[in-house]
Design a protein around this motif. Structure first.
Motif, PDB file in Angstrom:
ATOM      1  N   SER A 167       0.970  -1.275   0.120  1.00 21.39           N
ATOM      2  CA  SER A 167      -0.097   0.004   0.171  1.00 21.39           C
ATOM      3  C   SER A 167       0.742   1.158  -0.106  1.00 21.39           C
ATOM      4  O   SER A 167       2.169   1.015   0.266  1.00 21.39           O
ATOM      5  CB  SER A 167      -0.978  -0.013   1.417  1.00 21.39           C
ATOM      6  OG  SER A 167      -0.205  -0.183   2.470  1.00 21.39           O
ATOM      7  N   ARG A 168       0.377   2.275  -0.233  1.00 24.45           N
ATOM      8  CA  ARG A 168       0.978   3.734  -0.446  1.00 24.45           C
ATOM      9  C   ARG A 168       0.073   4.931   0.328  1.00 24.45           C
ATOM     10  O   ARG A 168      -1.028   4.433   0.492  1.00 24.45           O
ATOM     11  CB  ARG A 168       1.053   4.228  -1.906  1.00 24.45           C
ATOM     12  CG  ARG A 168       1.846   3.257  -2.817  1.00 24.45           C
ATOM     13  CD  ARG A 168       3.006   3.213  -2.554  1.00 24.45           C
ATOM     14  NE  ARG A 168       4.102   2.635  -3.648  1.00 24.45           N
ATOM     15  CZ  ARG A 168       4.407   1.479  -3.549  1.00 24.45           C
ATOM     16  NH1 ARG A 168       4.071   0.821  -2.514  1.00 24.45           N
ATOM     17  NH2 ARG A 168       5.112   0.922  -4.423  1.00 24.45           N
ATOM     18  N   PRO A 169       0.539   5.719   1.023  1.00 21.22           N
ATOM     19  CA  PRO A 169      -0.009   6.744   1.475  1.00 21.22           C
ATOM     20  C   PRO A 169      -0.788   7.583   0.657  1.00 21.22           C
ATOM     21  O   PRO A 169      -0.519   7.921  -0.288  1.00 21.22           O
ATOM     22  CB  PRO A 169       1.152   7.851   2.149  1.00 21.22           C
ATOM     23  CG  PRO A 169       2.180   6.925   2.075  1.00 21.22           C
ATOM     24  CD  PRO A 169       2.179   6.059   0.918  1.00 21.22           C
ATOM     25  N   GLU A 170      -2.079   7.498   0.971  1.00 23.35           N
ATOM     26  CA  GLU A 170      -3.379   8.368   0.438  1.00 23.35           C
ATOM     27  C   GLU A 170      -3.957   9.134   1.288  1.00 23.35           C
ATOM     28  O   GLU A 170      -4.282   8.844   2.498  1.00 23.35           O
ATOM     29  CB  GLU A 170      -4.372   7.347  -0.216  1.00 23.35           C
ATOM     30  CG  GLU A 170      -3.762   6.298  -1.236  1.00 23.35           C
ATOM     31  CD  GLU A 170      -3.272   7.076  -2.675  1.00 23.35           C
ATOM     32  OE1 GLU A 170      -3.746   8.145  -2.950  1.00 23.35           O
ATOM     33  OE2 GLU A 170      -2.555   6.490  -3.374  1.00 23.35           O
ATOM     34  N   PRO A 171      -4.087  10.607   0.896  1.00 23.51           N
ATOM     35  CA  PRO A 171      -4.680  11.555   1.853  1.00 23.51           C
ATOM     36  C   PRO A 171      -5.921  11.073   2.425  1.00 23.51           C
ATOM     37  O   PRO A 171      -6.463  11.397   3.502  1.00 23.51           O
ATOM     38  CB  PRO A 171      -5.100  12.629   0.942  1.00 23.51           C
ATOM     39  CG  PRO A 171      -4.066  12.427  -0.307  1.00 23.51           C
ATOM     40  CD  PRO A 171      -3.997  11.049  -0.495  1.00 23.51           C
ATOM     41  N   GLN A 172      -6.812  10.275   1.767  1.00 21.43           N
ATOM     42  CA  GLN A 172      -8.168   9.827   2.311  1.00 21.43           C
ATOM     43  C   GLN A 172      -8.046   8.464   3.013  1.00 21.43           C
ATOM     44  O   GLN A 172      -9.194   8.107   3.545  1.00 21.43           O
ATOM     45  CB  GLN A 172      -9.142   9.571   1.400  1.00 21.43           C
ATOM     46  CG  GLN A 172      -9.333  11.047   0.536  1.00 21.43           C
ATOM     47  CD  GLN A 172      -9.617  12.266   1.418  1.00 21.43           C
ATOM     48  OE1 GLN A 172     -10.483  11.978   2.384  1.00 21.43           O
ATOM     49  NE2 GLN A 172      -9.253  13.301   1.364  1.00 21.43           N
ATOM     50  N   GLY A 173      -6.879   7.656   2.976  1.00 19.37           N
ATOM     51  CA  GLY A 173      -6.667   6.563   3.798  1.00 19.37           C
ATOM     52  C   GLY A 173      -6.830   6.874   5.350  1.00 19.37           C
ATOM     53  O   GLY A 173      -6.600   7.834   5.755  1.00 19.37           O
ATOM     54  N   ARG A 174      -7.211   5.788   6.012  1.00 13.75           N
ATOM     55  CA  ARG A 174      -7.409   5.771   7.279  1.00 13.75           C
ATOM     56  C   ARG A 174      -6.234   6.147   8.136  1.00 13.75           C
ATOM     57  O   ARG A 174      -6.505   7.175   9.090  1.00 13.75           O
ATOM     58  CB  ARG A 174      -7.884   4.460   7.730  1.00 13.75           C
ATOM     59  CG  ARG A 174      -8.396   4.424   9.345  1.00 13.75           C
ATOM     60  CD  ARG A 174      -8.562   2.869   9.821  1.00 13.75           C
ATOM     61  NE  ARG A 174      -9.832   2.328   9.264  1.00 13.75           N
ATOM     62  CZ  ARG A 174     -10.490   1.217   9.298  1.00 13.75           C
ATOM     63  NH1 ARG A 174      -9.764   0.516  10.058  1.00 13.75           N
ATOM     64  NH2 ARG A 174     -11.324   0.719   8.661  1.00 13.75           N
ATOM     65  N   THR A 175      -5.113   5.917   7.787  1.00 17.28           N
ATOM     66  CA  THR A 175      -3.967   6.284   8.505  1.00 17.28           C
ATOM     67  C   THR A 175      -3.547   7.895   8.296  1.00 17.28           C
ATOM     68  O   THR A 175      -3.453   8.550   9.248  1.00 17.28           O
ATOM     69  CB  THR A 175      -2.804   5.536   8.275  1.00 17.28           C
ATOM     70  OG1 THR A 175      -3.036   3.945   8.622  1.00 17.28           O
ATOM     71  CG2 THR A 175      -1.506   5.775   8.809  1.00 17.28           C
ATOM     72  N   MET A 176      -3.742   8.173   6.847  1.00 15.75           N
ATOM     73  CA  MET A 176      -3.364   9.531   6.658  1.00 15.75           C
ATOM     74  C   MET A 176      -4.347  10.575   7.288  1.00 15.75           C
ATOM     75  O   MET A 176      -3.904  11.719   7.211  1.00 15.75           O
ATOM     76  CB  MET A 176      -2.859   9.690   5.174  1.00 15.75           C
ATOM     77  CG  MET A 176      -1.814   8.670   4.628  1.00 15.75           C
ATOM     78  SD  MET A 176      -0.092   9.338   5.304  1.00 15.75           S
ATOM     79  CE  MET A 176      -0.041  10.741   4.625  1.00 15.75           C
ATOM     80  N   ARG A 177      -5.518  10.125   7.167  1.00 16.90           N
ATOM     81  CA  ARG A 177      -6.519  10.950   7.994  1.00 16.90           C
ATOM     82  C   ARG A 177      -6.124  11.456   9.316  1.00 16.90           C
ATOM     83  O   ARG A 177      -6.452  12.631   9.533  1.00 16.90           O
ATOM     84  CB  ARG A 177      -8.075  10.629   7.925  1.00 16.90           C
ATOM     85  CG  ARG A 177      -8.580  10.431   6.460  1.00 16.90           C
ATOM     86  CD  ARG A 177     -10.051  10.383   6.546  1.00 16.90           C
ATOM     87  NE  ARG A 177     -10.554   9.315   7.233  1.00 16.90           N
ATOM     88  CZ  ARG A 177     -10.516   7.967   6.899  1.00 16.90           C
ATOM     89  NH1 ARG A 177     -10.710   7.638   5.701  1.00 16.90           N
ATOM     90  NH2 ARG A 177     -11.093   7.226   7.900  1.00 16.90           N
ATOM     91  N   GLN A 178      -5.216  10.718   9.966  1.00 20.01           N
ATOM     92  CA  GLN A 178      -4.919  11.090  11.255  1.00 20.01           C
ATOM     93  C   GLN A 178      -3.566  11.866  11.381  1.00 20.01           C
ATOM     94  O   GLN A 178      -3.392  12.719  12.284  1.00 20.01           O
ATOM     95  CB  GLN A 178      -4.629   9.972  12.156  1.00 20.01           C
ATOM     96  CG  GLN A 178      -5.494   8.815  12.216  1.00 20.01           C
ATOM     97  CD  GLN A 178      -5.275   7.715  12.973  1.00 20.01           C
ATOM     98  OE1 GLN A 178      -4.509   7.614  13.950  1.00 20.01           O
ATOM     99  NE2 GLN A 178      -5.801   6.358  12.464  1.00 20.01           N
ATOM    100  N   VAL A 179      -3.015  11.928  10.337  1.00 22.41           N
ATOM    101  CA  VAL A 179      -1.762  12.963  10.136  1.00 22.41           C
ATOM    102  C   VAL A 179      -2.325  14.206   9.621  1.00 22.41           C
ATOM    103  O   VAL A 179      -2.943  14.557   8.745  1.00 22.41           O
ATOM    104  CB  VAL A 179      -0.778  12.373   8.990  1.00 22.41           C
ATOM    105  CG1 VAL A 179       0.545  13.094   8.962  1.00 22.41           C
ATOM    106  CG2 VAL A 179      -0.505  10.860   9.408  1.00 22.41           C
TER     107      VAL A 179
END
Length: 514
Positions: free
Chosen positions: A423-435
């Motif tokens: 997987s890659r960092p995506e702005p709407q991904g669950r993890t990246m929404r926390q960043v």
């Protein structure tokens, strides 16, 4: 000269301390305190009352003016037990942000204990040996074991003076039944604490915060008047456990008006001193401790010490902070079944790439720590399940207590560790929404560096590859020196990362053997 401000929004009172850095040391220039009893309604109803909100906000506005007057370069405001428990705590902190601009951080009980430890160790003399630290606040009690100024263990117990008063002591003076129920509750929590902390061979006990100050002063006052037939050592200024017990029994029989007249207690402390005194008496007796020495140091001093450590690499506290933080990372590895030695080569390569590619990635300096920590912690998710272990690792890092990492820093570190699979960092991904959005690009760049470091270590037991980095205007060349077992697998893994490297850094990645 930099100026720092530390604000402690506690369950009983709000405190401010402003300090200026002078020759790599902190010099306090202003202090303030206001009893707001923020936790009074929380421990009874689960909500911060409008009256407590208003009183706390008035105090914080006064603090804000002092911070502006002294020209503080950096402000850190933390909230403790009351905000941890309050269902409307977030709404209140949003109100604080609107009025002051401060982003108040709700810290855990363990982080509170660690910061108190750092504040005491930075300033209190005679703490180089084995000692126990006790802080009975309004909502919680932090008990920590320290040895050679290193935090060995810390626990946070729901034994705050305001909390116990609200839950158990309904009359003035309290009835025997009320005191009995409270003592049973205290004893239960202390039994839980004794599973982790032992009072054996502890020559020094240091107590902090208002309850300890009141008991220490009241004990000396009563001794001076001959009410308590004992003697305090002038050299150590220790309040013996027998004095604490006798004072506790005496205060329990008094009315609030009588308690408030005791020197050292005063009208606001008198309302909650019985509960706090019983905690100290039972705790000292439970761990067979000789008594305590009061220290004026505490949470605010730990916050200031940590801000100094983060800003000034030449200070002793900086070196101690870095050592303690890294030990916390290693301890987290061991807790989840990762042997630090096996993760070390990936960390070394990640650190090398961070420095060798500095002109390419342009990451802030603090990202070196987050990157190295992610390199060490990336496999802890296997403790839960190998399938999807990158997701598990991200969850564990983001939600674990890791000393020296605030919640925002844990989120960034967890995101770097998360994206080393497919997987890659995506702005709407669950993890990246926390960043935070402003950190998204930095996280992506750090992810690429970690992926390269992992690719350089394909299950190699001891034959660690050496890599040389050459930076050109439009391309990056990695030259690998093969070990005894060759480097074909690493070569293949690195070349797989070339497309993603080009996407993030706009340069070609070439890998060759030399």
């Amino acid at each position: 000269m930099q100026t720092f401000a530390a604000i402690d929004i506690g369950s009983n009172s709000c405190r401010l301390k402003i300090a200026r850095v002078v020759q790599h040391r902190l010099r306090v220039v202003h202090e303030d305190r206001e009893v707001t009893r923020l936790g009074g309604s929380v421990f009874e109803t689960g909500l911060v009352s409008p009256e407590s909100m208003a009183a706390t906000l008035r105090a914080l506005k006064r603090f804000y003016k002092a911070v502006q007057t002294h020209g503080a370069d950096k402000v850190r405001a933390v909230a403790t037990a009351a905000m941890r428990d309050a269902r409307n705590g977030r709404a209140f902190l949003a109100w604080v942000r609107d009025e002051t601009g401060w982003e108040v951080e709700i810290i855990s009980g363990l982080e509170e204990g660690r910061l108190i430890h750092r504040g005491v160790m930075s300033h209190e003399p005679g703490t180089s040996g084995r000692c126990i630290l006790i802080d009975v606040g309004g909502g919680s009690c932090e008990v920590s074991l320290s040895e050679h100024k290193r935090l060995i263990e810390t626990m946070s117990l729901p034994l705050g003076a305001v909390r116990l008063t609200e839950e158990f002591l309904k009359t003035d003076s309290p009835t025997k039944e009320e005191i009995g129920r409270m003592k049973q509750f205290i004893a239960r929590e202390l039994r839980r604490a004794s599973r982790k902390i032992s009072g054996e061979r502890v020559p020094l006990v240091i107590a902090t915060s208002g309850t300890a100050a009141a008991l220490s002063e009241a004990s000396r006052t009563l001794i001076a008047k001959g009410t308590v037939k004992t003697k305090v050592s002038a050299a150590s200024e220790m309040t013996p456990v027998r004095d604490v017990r006798r004072l506790t029994e005496k205060l329990t029989k008094m009315t609030n008006e009588q308690r408030s007249a005791v020197e050292g207690i005063g009208p606001r402390r008198s309302e909650i001193i019985i509960a706090g005194a019983h905690v100290y008496a039972q705790l000292l007796e439970h761990f067979a401790l000789p008594g305590f020495r009061y220290s004026a140091m505490g949470l605010r001093d730990g916050i200031l010490a940590q801000m100094l450590a983060e800003q000034d690499a030449r200070t002793t506290v900086h070196r101690q902070f870095e050592e303690d933080r890294w030990e916390a990372v290693l301890e987290t590895c061991r807790r989840y079944g990762v042997e630090p030695k096996t993760a070390e080569p990936v960390r070394q390569h990640a650190a090398q790439l961070f420095h060798d590619l500095a002109t390419v990635h342009h990451l802030p300096a603090e990202y070196e720590t987050w990157l190295e920590s992610a390199a060490m912690l990336r496999d802890i998710g296997k403790f839960m399940n190998y399938q999807g272990h990158h997701r598990h690792a991200q969850y564990i890092i983001a939600n674990s207590e890791i000393y020296g990492f605030n919640p925002a820093q844990r989120v960034v570190t967890s995101a770097i560790a998360r994206y080393i699979g497919k997987s890659r960092p995506e702005p709407q991904g669950r993890t990246m929404r926390q960043v935070p959005p402003e950190e998204h690009e930095n996280v992506k760049r750090a992810v690429v560096l970690l992926r390269l470091a992992v690719a350089l270590n394909q299950d190699r037991a001891s034959d660690v590859l050496k890599v040389r980095v050459r930076v050109y205007p439009k391309r990056i060349l990695l030259e690998l020196s093969p070990g005894r077992t060759g480097a074909e697998l690493e070569l293949w893994s690195l070349r797989k990362e070339a497309d993603y490297f080009r996407e993030i850094f706009r340069r070609e990645l070439f890998v060759t053997l030399v």
